[in-house]
Design an enzyme around this catalytic site. Structure first.
Site, PDB file in Angstrom:
ATOM      1  N   GLU A  43       0.817  -1.338  -0.001  1.00  0.00           N
ATOM      2  CA  GLU A  43       0.087  -0.089   0.018  1.00  0.00           C
ATOM      3  C   GLU A  43       0.738   1.162  -0.133  1.00  0.00           C
ATOM      4  O   GLU A  43       0.488   2.117  -0.839  1.00  0.00           O
ATOM      5  CB  GLU A  43      -0.798  -0.062   1.246  1.00  0.00           C
ATOM      6  CG  GLU A  43      -1.959  -1.170   1.062  1.00  0.00           C
ATOM      7  CD  GLU A  43      -2.796  -1.239  -0.067  1.00  0.00           C
ATOM      8  OE1 GLU A  43      -3.141   0.141  -0.511  1.00  0.00           O
ATOM      9  OE2 GLU A  43      -3.069  -2.048  -0.817  1.00  0.00           O
ATOM     10  N   TRP A  74       2.002   2.286  -3.458  1.00  0.00           N
ATOM     11  CA  TRP A  74       1.056   2.791  -4.118  1.00  0.00           C
ATOM     12  C   TRP A  74       1.195   4.313  -4.212  1.00  0.00           C
ATOM     13  O   TRP A  74       0.983   5.099  -5.294  1.00  0.00           O
ATOM     14  CB  TRP A  74      -0.334   2.526  -3.822  1.00  0.00           C
ATOM     15  CG  TRP A  74      -0.972   1.397  -4.268  1.00  0.00           C
ATOM     16  CD1 TRP A  74      -1.307   0.118  -3.605  1.00  0.00           C
ATOM     17  CD2 TRP A  74      -1.779   1.374  -5.552  1.00  0.00           C
ATOM     18  NE1 TRP A  74      -1.896  -0.721  -4.605  1.00  0.00           N
ATOM     19  CE2 TRP A  74      -2.305   0.027  -5.767  1.00  0.00           C
ATOM     20  CE3 TRP A  74      -2.073   2.482  -6.618  1.00  0.00           C
ATOM     21  CZ2 TRP A  74      -3.185  -0.130  -6.867  1.00  0.00           C
ATOM     22  CZ3 TRP A  74      -2.646   1.896  -7.783  1.00  0.00           C
ATOM     23  CH2 TRP A  74      -3.168   0.554  -7.726  1.00  0.00           C
ATOM     24  N   TRP A 102     -20.889  14.030 -18.810  1.00  0.00           N
ATOM     25  CA  TRP A 102     -21.216  14.136 -17.432  1.00  0.00           C
ATOM     26  C   TRP A 102     -22.582  15.134 -17.054  1.00  0.00           C
ATOM     27  O   TRP A 102     -22.897  15.897 -17.782  1.00  0.00           O
ATOM     28  CB  TRP A 102     -19.737  14.942 -16.855  1.00  0.00           C
ATOM     29  CG  TRP A 102     -18.770  14.273 -16.968  1.00  0.00           C
ATOM     30  CD1 TRP A 102     -17.722  14.417 -17.722  1.00  0.00           C
ATOM     31  CD2 TRP A 102     -18.269  12.937 -16.416  1.00  0.00           C
ATOM     32  NE1 TRP A 102     -16.523  13.681 -17.648  1.00  0.00           N
ATOM     33  CE2 TRP A 102     -17.007  12.914 -16.822  1.00  0.00           C
ATOM     34  CE3 TRP A 102     -18.903  12.258 -15.320  1.00  0.00           C
ATOM     35  CZ2 TRP A 102     -16.278  11.635 -16.450  1.00  0.00           C
ATOM     36  CZ3 TRP A 102     -17.941  11.124 -14.988  1.00  0.00           C
ATOM     37  CH2 TRP A 102     -16.983  10.699 -15.595  1.00  0.00           C
ATOM     38  N   ASN A 121     -10.198   4.532   3.280  1.00  0.00           N
ATOM     39  CA  ASN A 121      -9.894   4.155   1.861  1.00  0.00           C
ATOM     40  C   ASN A 121     -11.098   3.515   1.231  1.00  0.00           C
ATOM     41  O   ASN A 121     -11.418   3.811   0.233  1.00  0.00           O
ATOM     42  CB  ASN A 121      -8.731   3.337   1.795  1.00  0.00           C
ATOM     43  CG  ASN A 121      -8.288   2.911   0.449  1.00  0.00           C
ATOM     44  OD1 ASN A 121      -8.251   3.932  -0.400  1.00  0.00           O
ATOM     45  ND2 ASN A 121      -8.433   1.660   0.056  1.00  0.00           N
ATOM     46  N   TRP A 130     -15.365  13.326 -12.300  1.00  0.00           N
ATOM     47  CA  TRP A 130     -14.455  12.926 -11.454  1.00  0.00           C
ATOM     48  C   TRP A 130     -13.552  13.803 -10.887  1.00  0.00           C
ATOM     49  O   TRP A 130     -13.058  14.065  -9.717  1.00  0.00           O
ATOM     50  CB  TRP A 130     -13.703  11.782 -11.578  1.00  0.00           C
ATOM     51  CG  TRP A 130     -12.612  12.014 -12.904  1.00  0.00           C
ATOM     52  CD1 TRP A 130     -12.728  11.809 -14.189  1.00  0.00           C
ATOM     53  CD2 TRP A 130     -11.402  12.661 -12.768  1.00  0.00           C
ATOM     54  NE1 TRP A 130     -11.738  12.094 -14.976  1.00  0.00           N
ATOM     55  CE2 TRP A 130     -10.890  12.747 -14.343  1.00  0.00           C
ATOM     56  CE3 TRP A 130     -10.373  13.027 -11.860  1.00  0.00           C
ATOM     57  CZ2 TRP A 130      -9.654  13.136 -14.542  1.00  0.00           C
ATOM     58  CZ3 TRP A 130      -9.116  13.475 -12.265  1.00  0.00           C
ATOM     59  CH2 TRP A 130      -8.758  13.669 -13.425  1.00  0.00           C
ATOM     60  N   TRP A 152      -8.745   8.979  -7.994  1.00  0.00           N
ATOM     61  CA  TRP A 152      -9.928   9.451  -8.588  1.00  0.00           C
ATOM     62  C   TRP A 152      -9.920   8.807  -9.738  1.00  0.00           C
ATOM     63  O   TRP A 152     -11.096   8.363 -10.775  1.00  0.00           O
ATOM     64  CB  TRP A 152     -10.129  10.881  -8.752  1.00  0.00           C
ATOM     65  CG  TRP A 152     -10.677  11.322  -7.492  1.00  0.00           C
ATOM     66  CD1 TRP A 152      -9.945  11.964  -6.467  1.00  0.00           C
ATOM     67  CD2 TRP A 152     -12.260  11.304  -7.241  1.00  0.00           C
ATOM     68  NE1 TRP A 152     -10.909  12.213  -5.164  1.00  0.00           N
ATOM     69  CE2 TRP A 152     -12.300  11.864  -5.578  1.00  0.00           C
ATOM     70  CE3 TRP A 152     -13.332  11.061  -7.767  1.00  0.00           C
ATOM     71  CZ2 TRP A 152     -13.631  11.883  -4.979  1.00  0.00           C
ATOM     72  CZ3 TRP A 152     -14.468  11.193  -7.200  1.00  0.00           C
ATOM     73  CH2 TRP A 152     -14.526  11.697  -5.785  1.00  0.00           C
TER      74      TRP A 152
HETATM   75  P1  FAD Z   1      -2.578   2.747   5.089  1.00  0.00           P
HETATM   76  O1  FAD Z   1      -3.877   1.752   4.511  1.00  0.00           O
HETATM   77  O2  FAD Z   1      -2.276   2.739   6.524  1.00  0.00           O
HETATM   78  O3  FAD Z   1      -1.607   2.687   4.214  1.00  0.00           O
HETATM   79  C1  FAD Z   1      -0.292   3.077   4.437  1.00  0.00           C
HETATM   80  C2  FAD Z   1       0.161   4.470   3.259  1.00  0.00           C
HETATM   81  O4  FAD Z   1       0.022   3.802   2.057  1.00  0.00           O
HETATM   82  C3  FAD Z   1      -0.933   5.737   3.357  1.00  0.00           C
HETATM   83  O5  FAD Z   1      -0.836   6.501   4.457  1.00  0.00           O
HETATM   84  C4  FAD Z   1      -0.747   6.250   1.973  1.00  0.00           C
HETATM   85  O6  FAD Z   1       0.580   7.101   1.850  1.00  0.00           O
HETATM   86  C5  FAD Z   1      -0.216   4.852   1.204  1.00  0.00           C
HETATM   87  N1  FAD Z   1      -1.428   4.613   0.419  1.00  0.00           N
HETATM   88  C6  FAD Z   1      -2.243   3.639   0.934  1.00  0.00           C
HETATM   89  N2  FAD Z   1      -3.190   3.489  -0.068  1.00  0.00           N
HETATM   90  C7  FAD Z   1      -3.029   4.188  -0.992  1.00  0.00           C
HETATM   91  C8  FAD Z   1      -3.527   4.321  -2.334  1.00  0.00           C
HETATM   92  N3  FAD Z   1      -4.404   3.811  -2.762  1.00  0.00           N
HETATM   93  N4  FAD Z   1      -2.881   5.273  -3.163  1.00  0.00           N
HETATM   94  C9  FAD Z   1      -1.782   5.923  -2.752  1.00  0.00           C
HETATM   95  N5  FAD Z   1      -1.208   5.757  -1.594  1.00  0.00           N
HETATM   96  C10 FAD Z   1      -1.665   4.838  -0.817  1.00  0.00           C
HETATM   97  N6  FAD Z   1      -4.271   9.057  -0.272  1.00  0.00           N
HETATM   98  C11 FAD Z   1      -3.499  10.293   0.180  1.00  0.00           C
HETATM   99  O7  FAD Z   1      -2.544   9.997   0.733  1.00  0.00           O
HETATM  100  N7  FAD Z   1      -4.027  11.415  -0.263  1.00  0.00           N
HETATM  101  C12 FAD Z   1      -4.925  11.623  -0.860  1.00  0.00           C
HETATM  102  O8  FAD Z   1      -5.177  12.890  -1.449  1.00  0.00           O
HETATM  103  C13 FAD Z   1      -5.849  10.601  -1.507  1.00  0.00           C
HETATM  104  N8  FAD Z   1      -7.129  10.452  -2.045  1.00  0.00           N
HETATM  105  C14 FAD Z   1      -7.679   9.470  -2.416  1.00  0.00           C
HETATM  106  C15 FAD Z   1      -8.747   9.445  -3.109  1.00  0.00           C
HETATM  107  C16 FAD Z   1      -9.649   8.571  -3.483  1.00  0.00           C
HETATM  108  C17 FAD Z   1     -10.753   8.654  -4.399  1.00  0.00           C
HETATM  109  C18 FAD Z   1      -9.281   7.242  -3.034  1.00  0.00           C
HETATM  110  C19 FAD Z   1     -10.164   6.178  -3.401  1.00  0.00           C
HETATM  111  C20 FAD Z   1      -7.969   7.235  -2.502  1.00  0.00           C
HETATM  112  C21 FAD Z   1      -7.549   8.245  -1.962  1.00  0.00           C
HETATM  113  N9  FAD Z   1      -6.135   8.023  -1.208  1.00  0.00           N
HETATM  114  C22 FAD Z   1      -5.275   9.303  -1.015  1.00  0.00           C
HETATM  115  C23 FAD Z   1      -5.635   6.936  -1.101  1.00  0.00           C
HETATM  116  C24 FAD Z   1      -5.907   6.239   0.342  1.00  0.00           C
HETATM  117  O9  FAD Z   1      -7.215   6.333   0.534  1.00  0.00           O
HETATM  118  C25 FAD Z   1      -4.960   6.720   1.656  1.00  0.00           C
HETATM  119  O10 FAD Z   1      -3.911   6.894   1.380  1.00  0.00           O
HETATM  120  C26 FAD Z   1      -5.235   5.991   2.912  1.00  0.00           C
HETATM  121  O11 FAD Z   1      -6.777   5.873   3.100  1.00  0.00           O
HETATM  122  C27 FAD Z   1      -4.724   6.579   4.176  1.00  0.00           C
HETATM  123  O12 FAD Z   1      -4.864   5.997   5.364  1.00  0.00           O
HETATM  124  P2  FAD Z   1      -3.822   5.359   5.995  1.00  0.00           P
HETATM  125  O13 FAD Z   1      -2.492   6.306   6.063  1.00  0.00           O
HETATM  126  O14 FAD Z   1      -4.294   4.918   7.269  1.00  0.00           O
HETATM  127  O15 FAD Z   1      -3.546   4.297   4.912  1.00  0.00           O
END
Ligand code: FAD
Length: 479
Positions: free
Chosen positions: A279, A282, A310, A345, A363, A386
């Site tokens: 993750e 990502w 849209w 997420n 979007w 997005w």
């Molecule tokens: P954890 O699950 O603990 O993951 C650890 C770290 O991995 C996160 O802090 C993040 O840096 C990275 N990560 C995890 N999932 C993703 C992902 N899908 N894409 C990129 N990095 C990821 N994340 C953001 O940091 N900023 C945003 O602006 C953002 N916008 C989002 C918009 C949408 C529509 C969606 C579906 C997801 C978005 N995310 C974004 C990705 C993800 O939702 C968040 O990173 C995550 O929920 C952060 O919570 P956490 O730190 O507890 O994640």
């Protein structure tokens, strides 16, 4: 470096790296006891620009960091305006001959930094920039044909085959200041958060911005949560993710620090460790995409979507932003976003799918709203995610995969705890009906004190019809 350069102060330009530990630019600037001038510049149109929620965070974070620098014997200079002019003036005032910073990777930031670097070098300054905002430079990984990766799995394979993440640097124990200190603005001058009205009250309950808050949460995650991450990370009512995202967004912790701490923690089993690191990567993948497509936040990666019809229904858009769509899991997510500045997420995916596919709203409107309201708003992850949900992104979920908000709710919030937390007006509904109150018998609604259209909205659209409408619109651009 010759002795004359070493004896002159160096400017350290802070941006999205609001930390002392594992900070390569700061370590280089302060090498061998050289005097450092740390400066944070509120750029005219740079740094993103940051949304409202992140400006709240920035203010808290700078406050903490200024205190930490002072403890080390240094002082952060705050300035607003054009970075090149400011850096040159500070150099004149302090006699600094070198400028250091950690690289940023948003398109606007890259453009500004290139110009500033070239102009300063032309004037004879030593300028050095350092990696650290992401795990690897965004241009580092290339496919066999030399192009960028468009799909995550091969990117992850390339990443994990190499997996060379430099060990984090220790924080400096002491910093020296120049004999002449430049004038500084105050944090109040930045006007980051007025508190009128105090819309960030919920943020304060949940978050501790700053480097200490980041380290403490990381340790808590490793000790208490990481070993159930893979199994529980999709359940929004459970505290089962790291919550590292806002700290990473403004660089209060480096991704390398997280990578090494999780990789080396003895208590985490391999399944959970791998899932978490995947993750984290990502985020790097999103920066890889943004680097190769700088207009990722505004332009469909897949140009076929340029002709998508849209909807321009502003009432529907407003209802979505306020958590008033009539679909509890979507509304709970949007209210969590407003109250906490963060959304789980799984629910981000559901709420985004609902905006794009059920309401057929572009979007980019969603990306904008998230950018303004998320404390973790990130130019790469937000735009890439997005586009991923919309189906127009690089490694996107297919458009026809349309989340059913009732089924998603029942699967990931089976007891309705998450919905109840953010939608108190539904709190007394039994779990069986909590994700579809509009299908509940009248007597059940009455017993729970729910009056549809009054205490809680009726659904904005019928999901089944909305789904068919979206699929038809997709058919029209498919050929
Ligand atoms: P954890 O699950 O603990 O993951 C650890 C770290 O991995 C996160 O802090 C993040 O840096 C990275 N990560 C995890 N999932 C993703 C992902 N899908 N894409 C990129 N990095 C990821 N994340 C953001 O940091 N900023 C945003 O602006 C953002 N916008 C989002 C918009 C949408 C529509 C969606 C579906 C997801 C978005 N995310 C974004 C990705 C993800 O939702 C968040 O990173 C995550 O929920 C952060 O919570 P956490 O730190 O507890 O994640």
């Amino acid at each position: 470096m010759n002795t004359s350069t070493r004896s002159k102060p160096a400017i350290y330009w802070l941006r999205k790296d609001l930390r002392i530990a594992d900070n390569r630019a700061l370590s280089a600037a302060s090498e061998n006891g050289r005097a450092v001038v740390p400066v944070y510049i509120r750029e005219d149109d740079g740094n993103g620009p940051l949304g409202g929620a992140q400006e709240w965070w920035l203010e808290q974070s700078l406050k903490q960091l200024m205190a930490r620098f002072e403890k080390l014997g240094s002082r952060i200079i705050l300035k607003s305006g054009d970075p090149l002019q400011i850096l040159k003036t500070i150099a004149e005032e302090t006699g600094a001959e070198a400028v250091f910073w950690n690289r940023r990777y948003d398109p606007k930031g890259i453009e500004t930094d290139k110009k500033v670097k070239a102009a300063l070098r032309d004037e004879g300054f030593k300028v050095e920039s350092f990696a650290g905002q992401i795990l690897h430079e965004p241009s580092h990984f290339k496919t066999k044909t030399g192009g960028p990766y468009k799909v995550y799995t091969p990117f992850w394979k390339a990443f994990s085959a190499e997996a060379h993440v430099p060990a984090p640097l220790d924080p400096p124990e002491k910093l020296n200041s120049p004999s002449r200190q430049p004038e500084s603005e105050t944090l109040e001058d930045f006007r980051l958060y007025t508190g009128k009205p105090d819309w960030a009250a919920g943020f304060r309950e949940l978050w501790t911005p700053g480097e200490n808050g980041a380290q403490e949460r990381l340790q808590h995650f490793i000790d208490e949560i990481a070993n159930r991450y893979a199994g529980e990370r999709d359940h929004p009512s459970v505290d089962a993710t790291s919550l590292m995202s806002p700290f990473l967004a403004l660089g209060e912790i480096s991704p390398a620090t997280i990578w090494h701490a999780v990789s080396e923690a003895k208590n985490i089993d391999d399944t959970n460790r791998k899932k978490f690191l995947q993750e984290l990567v990502w985020r790097d993948f999103s920066y890889h995409l943004l680097f190769h497509a700088p207009d990722l936040a505004t332009k469909n990666w897949n140009g076929r979507f340029d002709d998508f019809e849209w909807s321009t229904d502003e009432d529907a858009y407003r209802a979505w932003t306020k958590g008033q769509t009539g679909y509890p899991i979507v509304d709970a997510g949007m209210r969590q976003l407003w109250r906490d500045g963060w959304m789980h997420n799984r629910v981000r995916m559901i709420a985004a799918s609902f905006l794009i596919k059920d309401l057929m709203i572009d979007w980019r409107r969603g990306e904008e709203w998230f950018r303004d309201t998320l404390v973790d708003a990130d130019p790469a992850s937000n735009a890439a995610s997005w586009q991923w949900v919309a189906g127009c992104g690089a490694d996107a979920a297919p458009f026809f995969r349309i989340f059913n908000p009732m089924l998603q709710g029942s699967k990931f919030d089976p007891d309705g705890d998450y919905v109840r937390r953010y939608i108190p007006e539904l709190a007394r509904l039994p779990a069986k009906h909590i994700h579809a109150p509009f299908e509940a018998p009248h007597a059940v609604l009455k017993e729970a004190g729910v009056e549809l259209g009054k205490t809680y909205p009726r659904p904005l659209v019928d999901h089944k019809q909305a789904r068919n409408r979206a699929l038809q619109a997709f058919e029209a651009i498919k050929g």
